[in-house]
Scaffold this motif. Structure first.
Motif, mmCIF file in Angstrom:
data_model
loop_
_atom_site.group_PDB
_atom_site.id
_atom_site.type_symbol
_atom_site.label_atom_id
_atom_site.label_comp_id
_atom_site.label_asym_id
_atom_site.label_seq_id
_atom_site.Cartn_x
_atom_site.Cartn_y
_atom_site.Cartn_z
ATOM 1 N N ALA A 86 0.858 -1.181 0.000
ATOM 2 C CA ALA A 86 0.000 0.000 0.000
ATOM 3 C C ALA A 86 0.894 1.230 0.000
ATOM 4 O O ALA A 86 1.693 1.431 0.917
ATOM 5 N N VAL A 87 0.760 2.054 -1.033
ATOM 6 C CA VAL A 87 1.673 3.170 -1.243
ATOM 7 C C VAL A 87 0.889 4.481 -1.297
ATOM 8 O O VAL A 87 -0.054 4.624 -2.086
ATOM 9 N N ASP A 88 1.271 5.420 -0.449
ATOM 10 C CA ASP A 88 0.634 6.748 -0.438
ATOM 11 C C ASP A 88 1.369 7.683 -1.385
ATOM 12 O O ASP A 88 2.598 7.819 -1.318
ATOM 13 N N HIS A 89 0.610 8.348 -2.263
ATOM 14 C CA HIS A 89 1.198 9.286 -3.211
ATOM 15 C C HIS A 89 0.186 10.381 -3.514
ATOM 16 O O HIS A 89 -0.898 10.127 -4.051
ATOM 17 N N ASN A 90 0.547 11.600 -3.141
ATOM 18 C CA ASN A 90 -0.313 12.763 -3.419
ATOM 19 C C ASN A 90 -1.751 12.539 -2.953
ATOM 20 O O ASN A 90 -2.707 12.724 -3.713
ATOM 21 N N ASP A 91 -1.911 12.144 -1.699
ATOM 22 C CA ASP A 91 -3.216 11.953 -1.065
ATOM 23 C C ASP A 91 -4.043 10.847 -1.709
ATOM 24 O O ASP A 91 -5.271 10.810 -1.552
ATOM 25 N N SER A 92 -3.407 9.981 -2.450
ATOM 26 C CA SER A 92 -4.076 8.813 -3.014
ATOM 27 C C SER A 92 -3.309 7.570 -2.607
ATOM 28 O O SER A 92 -2.129 7.641 -2.264
ATOM 29 N N GLU A 93 -4.001 6.442 -2.657
ATOM 30 C CA GLU A 93 -3.357 5.183 -2.298
ATOM 31 C C GLU A 93 -3.296 4.279 -3.516
ATOM 32 O O GLU A 93 -4.283 4.103 -4.231
ATOM 33 N N TYR A 94 -2.126 3.725 -3.740
ATOM 34 C CA TYR A 94 -1.901 2.824 -4.864
ATOM 35 C C TYR A 94 -1.437 1.478 -4.334
ATOM 36 O O TYR A 94 -0.850 1.389 -3.254
ATOM 37 N N THR A 95 -1.671 0.445 -5.111
ATOM 38 C CA THR A 95 -1.203 -0.882 -4.760
ATOM 39 C C THR A 95 -0.093 -1.294 -5.723
ATOM 40 O O THR A 95 -0.306 -1.321 -6.942
ATOM 41 N N TYR A 96 1.066 -1.571 -5.165
ATOM 42 C CA TYR A 96 2.190 -2.103 -5.943
ATOM 43 C C TYR A 96 2.357 -3.570 -5.562
ATOM 44 O O TYR A 96 2.304 -3.919 -4.378
ATOM 45 N N THR A 97 2.574 -4.405 -6.560
ATOM 46 C CA THR A 97 2.684 -5.842 -6.334
ATOM 47 C C THR A 97 4.056 -6.329 -6.782
ATOM 48 O O THR A 97 4.572 -5.882 -7.810
#
Length: 500
Positions: free
Chosen positions: A126-137
């Motif tokens: 779970a990665v936070d970037h510019n107030d959004s959350e992304y999923t890196y696998t």
């Protein structure tokens, strides 16, 4: 989390967390030895460099020589073994650009949690970037985040500090354009940070006093390479390799000498310091530690800059404890008062692992302090993850490179045997007989306070703490990787084919 939460999947074979010296080194080894693997580097800050991007206090410098702290594959080419932070950051930048590593870094991407799924045999970050959350696998994760907490420093209990009406600064959060010219400054602390700050502040301040509860061993070294003449006789590549080898061996021999002959080492270090002290500053108690050399990290003083400031009369050292802080200074338990316009709390750094990200395996959070570290690289019961931890008695990068070399070897071995995961396992019978050992072989305050933040080490087997670079490199290249590891079969170690 503020703003709209978005989910976006990004898949890689390997994810490296952190674009400091550990992450850049790991990236080079991955792209060189595992050219078919996809990878990315997730960096929480807005630039690479890690420690050397964060710390901005005057004089910030390495406390290890750059001939061994620098990258083996891109040697430090300057003559000075001890370098300032800005030069180190520039060197890391140039290295990343030279080898195309910079193209794999994404900035302002902070990993908040990492979760392993045994069903998928992969990590979801779970990665936070510019107030959004992304999923890196990823199939494999390398945590190149070191063991310092860059958000919350180690704070000391200083009575009455709130009463002080001047400025209070922690070196970890040094203000931009901080004005200290003609100011009276007290630095609380005696470690590498305080020893670095004193001579650099003394150039412009009215007076600088280093207030220490107990002293540290300090070794003055010339800040130039004594083997530079060899560069005129040898090819550049051979010269840099020889110079690096000389420094690795010399550092190791000195450490072993201090351990084997502590009293004689005390005497030698005392001799080094006494000849540089002004007559009004006695060696005892200000430079006479109560512990043996290398029970805590020894501080290096390039060209004796600290002692030069003491001789010039604009700096001083006090060894005492604080009774209370007043609105305009500090009263010591001896009754002496230190007037101050600025107090700098160089009281140390707080420790953490994995950059503070939570770790989960199959939905259960991992208690890092309850787990042993397998061969100084992988965490017990945590699959396909490496934690880059360097040395306390040698350059950090040496340990980081031993880790990176092992990771590449492990992944090659997994792929050749059609395996998809490796998990360090400790059998119950073995666990019952293990005796715990410190993971890091120092008695420094910040390590003793760390408590259960760090993984555990034991007295034997693959759970022993790391020893030294040559031994660890031997293991990385040819050591036993079966004892203590459980392997999982699967269809493909590659999570995503690399595009040409």
């Amino acid at each position: 989390m503020n703003g709209t939460v978005k989910m976006k999947d990004k898949q890689f074979d390997i994810i490296i967390v952190g674009a400091g010296i550990s992450g850049i080194n790991a990236a080079y080894r991955v792209q060189t030895q595992l050219p078919g693997y996809t990878y990315t580097i997730l960096e929480a800050r807005t630039d690479l460099g890690g420690t050397w991007d964060l710390f901005k206090y005057p004089g910030i410098r390495s406390d290890s020589d750059l001939f061994t702290f620098g990258f083996q594959f891109n040697p430090w080419s300057r003559d000075n073994p001890i370098a300032e932070g800005s030069a180190i950051k520039e060197y890391i930048h140039k290295t990343a650009t030279k080898y195309g590593i910079d193209k794999h870094i994404v900035y302002n991407h902070r990993v908040s949690s990492s979760a392993w799924s045994s069903e998928e045999n992969s990590w979801s970050l779970a990665v936070d970037h510019n107030d959004s959350e992304y999923t890196y696998t990823a199939r494999y994760v390398i945590f190149g985040t070191g063991y310092y907490n860059y958000k919350d420093p180690l704070t000391a209990d200083i009575p009455g500090l709130d009463a002080f009406q001047g400025q209070i600064v922690h070196p970890q959060f040094w203000p931009d354009d901080f004005q200290y010219k003609d100011k009276k400054i007290v630095i609380i602390g005696s470690g590498a940070t305080a020893i670095t700050l004193l001579p650099n502040l003394a150039d412009h301040a009215a007076r600088v006093t280093m207030l220490q509860r107990s002293p540290t061993y300090i070794l003055s070294v010339p800040n130039h390479s004594s083997s530079r003449w060899l560069s005129y006789l040898l090819p550049a590549a051979l010269y840099y390799r020889l110079q690096r080898t000389i420094w690795i061996c010399a550092t190791r021999i000195f450490f072993l000498f201090c351990q084997r002959f502590p009293n004689f080492s005390r005497w030698l270090l005392k001799l080094n310091v006494r000849k540089q002290l002004p007559s009004h500053i006695p060696h005892d108690p200000h430079f006479k530690p109560k512990y043996n050399p290398w029970e805590q990290r020894l501080c290096v003083c390039p060209d004796g800059d600290l002692f030069r400031s003491l001789r010039q009369g604009k700096a001083d050292v006090k060894t005492d404890t604080i009774r209370e802080v007043t609105k305009n200074g500090i009263i010591l338990n001896s009754g002496e008062q230190l007037d101050a316009d600025i107090i700098i709390t160089a009281t140390g750094l707080r420790l953490q692992i994995a950059g503070g990200a939570a770790l989960y395996v199959d939905g259960k959070e991992v208690d890092i302090g309850d787990k042993y570290l397998w061969n100084g690289v992988m965490l017990q019961d945590v699959p396909n993850a490496a934690f880059v931890i360097g040395y306390t008695n040698a350059s950090w990068t040496l340990g980081a490179d031993a880790t990176a070399q092992f990771i590449c070897r492990l992944l090659k071995e997994l792929e050749s045997q059609k395996l998809i995961a490796a998990v360090p396992r400790l059998k119950e019978k073995e666990a019952a007989t293990l005796e715990d050992r410190p993971l890091l072989n120092l008695k420094s305050t910040y390590l003793s306070i760390a408590g259960r933040v760090l993984p555990k080490a034991a007295d034997r087997g693959p759970w022993q703490p790391r020893d030294h670079y040559l031994k660890d490199m031997k293991f990385a290249m040819r050591g036993d990787i079966n004892t203590g590891l459980e392997f999982v079969q699967g269809p493909s170690l590659r999570l995503r084919p690399k595009m040409s």
